[in-house]
Motif scaffolding. Structure first.
Motif, short mmCIF file in Angstrom:
data_model
loop_
_atom_site.label_atom_id
_atom_site.label_comp_id
_atom_site.label_asym_id
_atom_site.label_seq_id
_atom_site.Cartn_x
_atom_site.Cartn_y
_atom_site.Cartn_z
N GLU A 1 1.22 13.74 -0.42
CA GLU A 1 2.27 13.84 -0.96
C GLU A 1 2.77 12.59 -1.59
O GLU A 1 3.02 11.30 -1.08
N LEU A 2 3.19 12.41 -3.07
CA LEU A 2 3.62 11.32 -3.80
C LEU A 2 4.85 11.66 -4.53
O LEU A 2 5.16 12.77 -4.68
N LEU B 1 -1.02 5.97 -17.05
CA LEU B 1 -0.82 7.45 -17.26
C LEU B 1 -0.16 7.77 -18.24
O LEU B 1 0.68 7.22 -18.68
N ASN B 2 -0.65 9.24 -18.72
CA ASN B 2 0.04 9.73 -20.01
C ASN B 2 -0.53 11.15 -20.17
O ASN B 2 -1.21 11.64 -19.18
N GLY C 1 -6.88 -5.63 -4.41
CA GLY C 1 -5.99 -4.87 -4.58
C GLY C 1 -6.47 -3.35 -4.50
O GLY C 1 -5.79 -2.55 -4.10
N GLU C 2 -7.51 -3.07 -5.26
CA GLU C 2 -8.09 -1.82 -5.38
C GLU C 2 -8.57 -1.43 -4.03
O GLU C 2 -8.15 -0.21 -3.58
N ASP C 3 -8.94 -2.31 -3.15
CA ASP C 3 -9.28 -2.12 -1.66
C ASP C 3 -8.04 -1.56 -1.01
O ASP C 3 -8.00 -0.81 -0.02
N ASP C 4 -7.02 -2.46 -1.18
CA ASP C 4 -5.68 -2.05 -0.53
C ASP C 4 -5.32 -0.65 -0.86
O ASP C 4 -4.83 -0.04 -0.10
N ARG C 5 -5.25 -0.15 -2.19
CA ARG C 5 -4.89 1.01 -2.65
C ARG C 5 -5.93 2.11 -1.86
O ARG C 5 -5.29 3.28 -1.51
N HIS D 1 1.87 3.48 -8.33
CA HIS D 1 1.43 2.51 -7.69
C HIS D 1 -0.24 2.85 -7.48
O HIS D 1 -1.26 2.18 -7.74
N LEU D 2 -0.49 4.08 -7.22
CA LEU D 2 -1.93 4.60 -6.92
C LEU D 2 -2.59 4.97 -7.89
O LEU D 2 -3.95 5.10 -7.72
N ALA D 3 -2.03 5.25 -9.13
CA ALA D 3 -2.90 5.82 -10.30
C ALA D 3 -3.02 4.94 -11.47
O ALA D 3 -3.80 5.01 -12.24
N ALA D 4 -1.78 4.45 -11.54
CA ALA D 4 -1.85 3.26 -12.98
C ALA D 4 -2.65 1.96 -12.71
O ALA D 4 -1.97 1.05 -12.62
N SER D 5 -3.76 2.19 -12.90
CA SER D 5 -4.64 1.00 -12.78
C SER D 5 -6.00 1.29 -13.57
O SER D 5 -6.54 2.13 -13.40
#
Length: 338
Positions: free
Chosen positions: A42-43, A140-141, A21-25, A50-54
């Protein structure tokens, strides 16, 4: 025994799934980065989650918060900051392509109209604003590390110093485009070559009382050029450095000398340039004027005063360098003297 093997196999498959999953990100971020014109990804609200909350994210994110409807406010300088942020991103990508730092950090942007929930989640209520999301930082916070986009880091070089302090990896040289393009430079050079014979003839041969024949004007011009060069004038222009900036702890006060080797304010350069100019004027006076004085007592007195002024000026420069960088300068006697 069979139950233990099954548990171990399940754990292995679980970790393999997380790694995949991380490789996919990472692959997704590299693909988006390659498709970006300015190196900035651009997000929107879905993309940042999806890309940061891990909790196992192996890469860092530097997020620039933007708002198109506020670009017209000149005081915010969002266009200028976005340009410097893009310059940082392109330079990092170019300097780290194919290396170990290629996927160490990605540069992203969140636009208010497309990411209002993310603005609220990070507690962003004023622009400009930036956030550094460290690797594996989890959910994220609003407590994520904030990059203060004040006068200290408004340039790409200042942002690069901030990034290097966070990820412990070199950004590399900032590939800043020249102020004058190659074609413009060639055009100016061609015009100068064509006009040079006529200008030289009119000013130096036919002219008699033109400013170009005034030695005092040349002397003043030489001093100004010398001061501008040793004071870091081009550094201030190219990097758009302010003369001073507000004090973080007390905004009613100003800071003219910044402690740290990552940045130099304009006032610092002018102060050091003034001291260098003083030394240069003293040396010029000693070598051109003092040698004409016949009285030895006066000659020696002025020479000692000049040496004292030069010593104090150099000492102040060395003290400023030590205060700013932490490095000390030591004098050593040659071994043959000992």
């Amino acid at each position: 025994m069979g139950r233990g093997c099954a548990t171990a196999l399940a754990l292995v498959l679980f970790f393999l799934a997380i790694t995949a999953g991380e490789d996919d990100r990472v692959s997704d971020l590299l693909r988006r980065q390659a498709g970006s014109k300015d190196g900035i990804i651009e997000l929107d609200d879905t993309g940042i989650r999806h890309l940061a909350a891990s909790a196992n994210r192996p890469y860092a994110l530097l997020v620039f918060f933007d708002a198109h409807h506020l670009r017209e406010r000149s005081g915010l300088k969002l266009d200028e900051l976005r340009g410097e942020f893009s310059l940082l991103a392109r330079s990092y990508i170019k300097n780290n392509a194919g290396g170990s730092g290629e996927s160490k950090i990605f540069f992203c942007a969140l636009e208010f109209q497309r990411a209002q929930a993310s603005f609220a989640m990070f507690g962003v209520n004023a622009l400009p604003h930036g956030r550094f999301l460290a690797p594996g930082s989890g959910p994220l916070n609003a407590s994520e590390s904030m990059m203060e986009l004040n006068d200290m880091v408004r340039s790409a070089e200042g942002m690069a110093a901030y990034v290097e302090s966070k990820i412990r990896h070199k950004v590399g040289a900032i590939d800043r485009p020249p102020l004058v393009s190659r074609n413009q430079l060639l055009l100016v050079a061609a015009a100068a070559i064509v006009a040079a014979p006529y200008v030289l003839k009119k000013l130096l041969i036919e002219g008699k009382d033109t400013p170009f024949h005034n030695s005092k004007l040349w002397c003043v011009g030489a001093l100004l050029v010398y001061f501008f060069s040793v004071a870091g004038g081009m550094h201030n222009i190219i990097r758009k450095m302010p003369l001073f900036m507000p004090d973080r702890n007390d905004p009613s006060k100003i800071v003219a000398f910044y402690q740290g080797s990552g940045m130099q304010l304009g006032a610092e350069g002018f102060a050091v340039g003034f001291l260098y100019t003083v030394v240069g004027l003293v040396v010029a006076f000693i070598t051109h004027v003092l040698v004409r004085i016949k009285n030895k007592t006066t000659h020696r007195a002025i020479l000692l005063v000049g040496m004292g002024v030069c010593f104090l000026a150099v000492r102040w420069v060395v003290a400023l360098d030590h205060w700013k960088t932490g490095y000390e300068i030591h004098g050593y006697l040659p071994r043959g003297w000992l």
